[in-house]
Design an enzyme around this catalytic site. Structure first.
Site, PDB file in Angstrom:
ATOM      1  N   THR A 184       0.879  -1.177   0.000  1.00 23.19           N
ATOM      2  CA  THR A 184       0.000   0.000   0.000  1.00 23.19           C
ATOM      3  C   THR A 184       0.911   1.220   0.000  1.00 23.19           C
ATOM      4  OG1 THR A 184      -0.044   0.161   2.386  1.00 23.19           O
ATOM      5  CG2 THR A 184      -1.778  -1.161   1.366  1.00 23.19           C
ATOM      6  N   GLU A 330      -5.618  -4.146  -0.265  1.00 20.37           N
ATOM      7  CA  GLU A 330      -5.872  -5.273   0.637  1.00 20.37           C
ATOM      8  C   GLU A 330      -6.987  -6.180   0.133  1.00 20.37           C
ATOM      9  OE1 GLU A 330      -5.372  -2.175   1.452  1.00 20.37           O
ATOM     10  OE2 GLU A 330      -4.281  -1.955   3.331  1.00 20.37           O
ATOM     11  N   LYS A 439     -14.788  16.265  11.873  1.00 16.27           N
ATOM     12  CA  LYS A 439     -15.703  16.200  13.019  1.00 16.27           C
ATOM     13  C   LYS A 439     -16.051  17.623  13.416  1.00 16.27           C
ATOM     14  CE  LYS A 439     -12.934  12.340  13.975  1.00 16.27           C
ATOM     15  NZ  LYS A 439     -11.633  12.678  13.380  1.00 16.27           N
ATOM     16  N   TRP A 444     -20.317  14.362  11.786  1.00 18.49           N
ATOM     17  CA  TRP A 444     -19.312  14.145  10.749  1.00 18.49           C
ATOM     18  C   TRP A 444     -19.685  14.891   9.471  1.00 18.49           C
ATOM     19  CZ3 TRP A 444     -17.972   8.186  10.726  1.00 18.49           C
ATOM     20  CH2 TRP A 444     -17.187   7.901  11.851  1.00 18.49           C
TER      21      TRP A 444
HETATM   22  P1  ADP Z   1      -3.372   3.436  -1.349  1.00 20.31           P
HETATM   23  O1  ADP Z   1      -3.880   4.349  -0.264  1.00 20.31           O
HETATM   24  O2  ADP Z   1      -2.193   2.640  -1.051  1.00 20.31           O
HETATM   25  O3  ADP Z   1      -3.354   4.110  -2.674  1.00 20.31           O
HETATM   26  P2  ADP Z   1      -5.386   1.773  -2.411  1.00 20.31           P
HETATM   27  O4  ADP Z   1      -4.953   2.089  -3.776  1.00 20.31           O
HETATM   28  O5  ADP Z   1      -5.571   0.388  -2.020  1.00 20.31           O
HETATM   29  O6  ADP Z   1      -4.417   2.308  -1.379  1.00 20.31           O
HETATM   30  O7  ADP Z   1      -6.619   2.674  -2.090  1.00 20.31           O
HETATM   31  C1  ADP Z   1      -7.761   2.224  -1.461  1.00 20.31           C
HETATM   32  C2  ADP Z   1      -8.625   3.364  -1.026  1.00 20.31           C
HETATM   33  O8  ADP Z   1      -8.962   4.217  -2.134  1.00 20.31           O
HETATM   34  C3  ADP Z   1      -9.958   2.911  -0.506  1.00 20.31           C
HETATM   35  O9  ADP Z   1      -9.885   2.472   0.822  1.00 20.31           O
HETATM   36  C4  ADP Z   1     -10.799   4.166  -0.666  1.00 20.31           C
HETATM   37  O10 ADP Z   1     -10.588   5.072   0.383  1.00 20.31           O
HETATM   38  C5  ADP Z   1     -10.259   4.771  -1.931  1.00 20.31           C
HETATM   39  N1  ADP Z   1     -11.136   4.401  -3.055  1.00 20.31           N
HETATM   40  C6  ADP Z   1     -10.966   3.416  -3.943  1.00 20.31           C
HETATM   41  N2  ADP Z   1     -11.978   3.407  -4.844  1.00 20.31           N
HETATM   42  C7  ADP Z   1     -12.817   4.414  -4.492  1.00 20.31           C
HETATM   43  C8  ADP Z   1     -14.057   4.920  -5.008  1.00 20.31           C
HETATM   44  N3  ADP Z   1     -14.635   4.421  -6.101  1.00 20.31           N
HETATM   45  N4  ADP Z   1     -14.629   5.955  -4.361  1.00 20.31           N
HETATM   46  C9  ADP Z   1     -14.071   6.504  -3.271  1.00 20.31           C
HETATM   47  N5  ADP Z   1     -12.905   6.083  -2.743  1.00 20.31           N
HETATM   48  C10 ADP Z   1     -12.284   5.053  -3.341  1.00 20.31           C
END
Ligand code: ADP
Length: 543
Positions: A184, A330, A439, A444
């Site tokens: 990640t 993940e 917050k 929220w």
């Molecule tokens: P990194 O933070 O390492 O780039 P990822 O690429 O795995 O991690 O990103 C996952 C995160 O991206 C999700 O937990 C979410 O917050 C955000 N995300 C992914 N797809 C969407 C979506 N369609 N809409 C909103 N947020 C998204």
């Protein structure tokens, strides 16, 4: 004895199936040494066997981890299959990570060799002295285009495989064998590794080709713009060979609207997938060059919330359906997908339909998902109750690679860090990241909703909203805006834009116009950096 056969679910089975059944399907790539390379799945898997032999010649062993620093192209695909099907682990590295993060993950993963695109050798040169476990580097190029490099023990990919036999006795792997590793991007702390297995990959691919997910078919021509260096390019490198869809890979040109447009039109691309920023680049080019993309019938947008503007422009001006997906490293990455609409909702108005399409979609089969309140009580799917999203399933991380901390909660669920609510039809709407949620006065506020609202203003190019401490309200939202080229706007005009669109107390407390915003290596806004930059910000009504 089980009454049905227990065949291991392996990537090798995808490869063998694709070669035999879909061998004639084409793979087209842009690379640094060839603007339009084309061959077939049959050619690809022949070279995969040559590469598997070359790996043995180099002394790589099953269980070894080898890294890639590469774009979406045919050689990267060959490496994916040669490594995983030999029982090795394909560790994909995002070249846009900070050098200290690359150094950290190569050492943490104990990578033995690094495959590197000719355009990316410069990223590794200053790091190589810090990578003692790496035995050498394989540059993805033919001999004629090998770059000058100070890297030690360098091999040319084409030369390396050229003399190898194209027969290889693939090992019988158990389905739980690790196949690939992705870290990640580490918006908090060090990057964490997620080790995918053959089984998680096969099940994820099977689920992702379903009609209400990617809906992939042998008739599709798929252009994955989502990088193969992050979460296996959303698995398209496995699901496309599985169904026999033609692959069109933009290589280092994935952010270049002109190349993407040319590839779509010349290769007759029907479907593509990527993060919102690449779509902005393509839409911008289409508008400026007055081009169309007639063969394209759908694009998947994921990795970040899909701005309404992207959906509307694609649909209204180019007749392209936009389908949003949500997932994460993940989760291999698929979690939810906004595909087919249940017939129960056929009668909804155009406005309701638009809102529905902007949601993150419905869970794919295989992803068990719930939202919980602060006390871990499960919340109803009533379209209102919003809470932390937890998931479990066969393609969800169980244990971060080489990590001392806890990956799952006490009940075996993985906490995604996202905040969302579900409606009664199973549609999820992400409202925030837990750490980004604002917050205010005990309630929220969704930073994502405010950002979406801001970017819908015709003069706004990009927007970010972060919570800044406030003596009375705990936090208030601060809006940062990049205006489109040549546009001007006063603060009051920007803030007034929110008035009829969000609750009054959600309206940002202030607005700052900026020239740029920090992004993470995966192209997402880096809220952590923004909060750091504005930590001394004072509200006007602070005494
Ligand atoms: P990194 O933070 O390492 O780039 P990822 O690429 O795995 O991690 O990103 C996952 C995160 O991206 C999700 O937990 C979410 O917050 C955000 N995300 C992914 N797809 C969407 C979506 N369609 N809409 C909103 N947020 C998204």
């Amino acid at each position: 004895m089980t009454p049905m056969m227990m065949s291991e679910l392996t990537i090798t089975s995808i490869m063998k199936h694709a070669e035999r059944v879909n061998g004639a399907t084409e793979i087209v790539s842009v690379t640094a040494d060839n603007p339009r390379h084309r061959y077939t799945y049959k050619d690809a898997f022949k070279r995969v066997r040559q590469l598997a032999n070359a790996l043995q010649t180099l002394g790589a062993q099953p269980g070894d981890t080898l890294a890639t620093l590469a774009w979406n192209d045919y050689r990267h695909l060959e490496i994916y299959y040669a490594l995983s099907c030999s029982g090795m682990i394909c560790h994909t590295i995002n070249p846009r990570l900070f050098p200290e993060q690359i150094d950290y993950i190569v050492n943490h993963a104990k990578d033995k060799w690094v495959f590197v695109d000719a355009t990316l050798v410069k990223v590794l040169e200053p790091l190589q002295d810090k990578l003692p476990a790496v035995k050498g580097y394989i540059v993805l190029s033919d001999e004629a285009h090998m770059p000058d490099t100070s890297l030690n023990n360098v091999h040319c990919y084409e030369q390396l495989i050229a003399t190898e036999k194209d027969e290889f006795d693939w090992p019988e792997l158990e389905e739980t064998t690790p196949s690939a590793l992705c870290y990640t991007s580490g918006t908090t702390g060090n990057p964490k590794g997620v080790m995918y297995t053959h089984r998680s990959t096969v099940l994820h691919s099977l689920a992702s080709i379903a009609p209400d997910v990617f809906s992939l078919s042998v008739r599709d021509i798929v252009m994955p713009i989502v990088p193969m260096f992050h979460v296996n390019g959303w698995g398209l490198v496995y699901s496309c060979p599985m169904v026999g869809a033609k692959l069109v890979m933009p290589g280092p040109k994935m952010g270049d609207g002109e190349t993407l447009c040319a590839l779509i039109n010349e290769e007759q691309v029907t479907c593509s997938a990527g993060v919102p920023t690449v779509w902005l680049a393509l839409l911008d080019y289409l508008a400026k060059a007055n081009k169309s993309v007639d063969s394209l019938n759908r694009v998947t947008v994921g990795g970040a919330a899909c701005p309404e503007m992207i959906m509307e422009q694609f649909q209204n001006q180019y007749g392209v359906d936009v389908q949003q997906a949500w997932g994460m490293t993940e989760m291999n990455p698929l979690g939810t997908f906004n595909g087919g609409i249940p017939p129960l909702l056929d009668g909804i108005s155009d406005e309701q339909r638009k809102k529905l399409r902007l949601k993150q979609g419905r869970p794919s089969f295989g992803v068990d998902i719930k939202v919980v309140d602060a006390d871990n009580n499960e919340l109803p799917w009533d379209g209102e109750s919003s809470g932390a999203v937890k998931v479990r399933g066969p393609w969800i991380v169980n244990d971060y690679y080489g990590y001392d901390g806890k990956t799952l909660d006490e009940d075996g669920w993985f906490e995604t860090g996202d905040v969302a609510c579900f409606d009664e039809y199973g549609y999820m709407q992400i409202t925030d990241r837990l750490k980004d949620v604002i917050k205010s006065g005990g309630e929220w506020i969704s930073s994502i909703e405010l950002e979406n609202c801001a970017v819908n203003h015709p003069k706004v190019a990009e927007a970010a909203v972060v919570g800044i401490p406030h003596p009375k309200w705990t936090e208030r939202p601060l809006l940062l805006v990049i205006l489109k080229d040549g546009e001007q706007m006063e603060k009051a005009e920007m803030l007034a834009w929110f008035e009829d669109k969000v609750a009054k107390w959600w309206i940002p407390g202030d607005c700052v116009f900026v020239d740029s915003l920090p992004h993470t290596a995966t192209g997402k806004l880096s809220k952590k950096d923004i909060r750091e930059d504005y930590k001394d910000f004072r509200w006007q009504d602070e005494s």
